[in-house]
Design an enzyme around this catalytic site. Structure first.
Site, PDB file in Angstrom:
ATOM      1  N   ASP A  51       0.862  -1.178   0.000  1.00 44.13           N
ATOM      2  CA  ASP A  51       0.000   0.000   0.000  1.00 44.13           C
ATOM      3  C   ASP A  51       0.902   1.233   0.000  1.00 44.13           C
ATOM      4  O   ASP A  51       2.059   1.171   0.445  1.00 44.13           O
ATOM      5  CB  ASP A  51      -0.895  -0.031   1.247  1.00 44.13           C
ATOM      6  CG  ASP A  51      -1.625   1.274   1.479  1.00 44.13           C
ATOM      7  OD1 ASP A  51      -2.334   1.723   0.565  1.00 44.13           O
ATOM      8  OD2 ASP A  51      -1.450   1.862   2.568  1.00 44.13           O
TER       9      ASP A  51
ATOM     10  N   ASP B 101      -0.228   5.075   0.674  1.00 43.10           N
ATOM     11  CA  ASP B 101      -0.497   6.158   1.621  1.00 43.10           C
ATOM     12  C   ASP B 101      -0.317   5.706   3.066  1.00 43.10           C
ATOM     13  O   ASP B 101      -0.982   4.786   3.533  1.00 43.10           O
ATOM     14  CB  ASP B 101      -1.920   6.690   1.436  1.00 43.10           C
ATOM     15  CG  ASP B 101      -2.127   7.324   0.071  1.00 43.10           C
ATOM     16  OD1 ASP B 101      -1.126   7.595  -0.612  1.00 43.10           O
ATOM     17  OD2 ASP B 101      -3.296   7.532  -0.311  1.00 43.10           O
TER      18      ASP B 101
END
Length: 315
Positions: free
Chosen positions: A68, A70
């Site tokens: 991922d 963010d």
């Protein structure tokens, strides 16, 4: 889609959109993946990879890692930093920057992705890029990475990605950010490629619509599943990394899930299932309420004040 017949029409539609978004992201990622000289691109890593017994397994070409973006690889949300860069280049007005600033402040305060605010940010971004050429935004994205993103990469997470690369494994970003932005970040970090939200374009010009839906939650899992099938990967031998409970579907797909800088829900879930945890934040509370560097206008301060006020009222 016959397997979806037992679902209600609304659930079936949502699932179909997730599958479409995932397949579109996987297709885009395979078209734009690259292998570069990681040793040259990944100099200056300040933290050595953590020692995990026999993992990653060197030479396992059926294993890969999915990260991922963010708050896992990068502090804050890529789409907000991208918006700040577009404002600097006069793509939109001051009032729209206020929205971006408030959304970024909210993200930093909450420490997690809020679907309503993330959707609002994506709608803003789509309206801003509509009518612009993909090549133009890609060129600008390179500049924005240097201005707002390069200094926000977590050294610890970057070192984890490097451990997989050193083992000869492929490493992919998986994010709700636009695939073009995600691809730039992946390339600059020396990764294999990126799975991201695919915005529709016709003849190289953005239409202002998405293909499927944002690559978020279940759609991320669909993208990883589609890419693994196309690349001949064994998901039981793969790893995934995220900070958000929204990514539990993706983390649950692989044999080696990691919670990185986890939110409260993911931390609880990870502990219950004995998943590995890493927290690279210095002063966890400060990481949640820390405000990003000033954007050069008063809008950021105003957005921060609004988010703080709302946060206090919700206590």
């Amino acid at each position: 889609m016959a397997a979806l017949g037992w679902l209600t029409p609304r659930r079936r539609s949502a699932t179909a959109r997730s599958v479409l978004a995932g397949e579109a992201a996987a297709e885009a990622a395979r078209k734009t993946s690259f292998v570069e000289d990681e040793a040259a691109l990944l100099t200056g890593i300040s933290e050595a990879p953590p020692q995990e017994p026999a993992f990653p397994v060197a030479g396992d070409d059926r294993a890969a890692a999915f990260f991922d973006l963010d708050n896992t690889v990068m502090q804050g949300a890529a789409i907000f930093h991208f918006g700040r860069g577009l404002y600097k280049r006069k793509f939109f007005e001051r009032r729209e920057l206020t929205r971006f600033a408030w959304q970024q402040a909210w993200f930093r305060l909450a420490g997690v992705e809020d679907p309503e605010h993330m959707q609002d940010a994506r709608d803003s971004a789509l309206s801003i890029v509509k009518g612009h050429r993909v090549s133009e935004l890609m060129s600008i994205g390179e500049e924005i990475y240097d201005e707002y993103m390069a200094d926000r990469i977590w050294p610890g997470t970057r070192a984890l990605a490097q451990a997989h690369l050193d083992a000869g494994q492929r490493v992919w970003l998986v994010t709700a950010a636009p695939v073009e932005t995600a691809t730039i970040i992946a390339r600059r970090l020396g990764l294999t490629g990126a799975l991201g939200t695919v915005a529709e374009s016709v003849d190289g010009v953005y239409t202002g619509r998405l293909v499927g839906e944002p690559l978020h939650g279940p759609a991320k899992a669909e993208a990883v599943r589609a890419l693994a099938a196309a690349e001949g990967l064994d998901l039981d031998r793969c790893a995934a990394y995220s900070d958000s409970h929204n990514d539990i579907p993706m983390l649950s797909l692989v044999g080696h899930p990691y919670a990185i800088n986890p939110d409260a829900k993911l931390r609880k879930h990870a502990r219950a299932l004995d998943w590995r945890l890493r927290d690279y934040r210095t002063g966890r509370k400060a990481a949640k309420v820390g405000i990003p560097a000033a954007a050069g206008v008063g809008a950021l301060a105003g957005g921060t004040a609004a988010a703080l006020a709302l946060h206090r009222r919700r206590r």
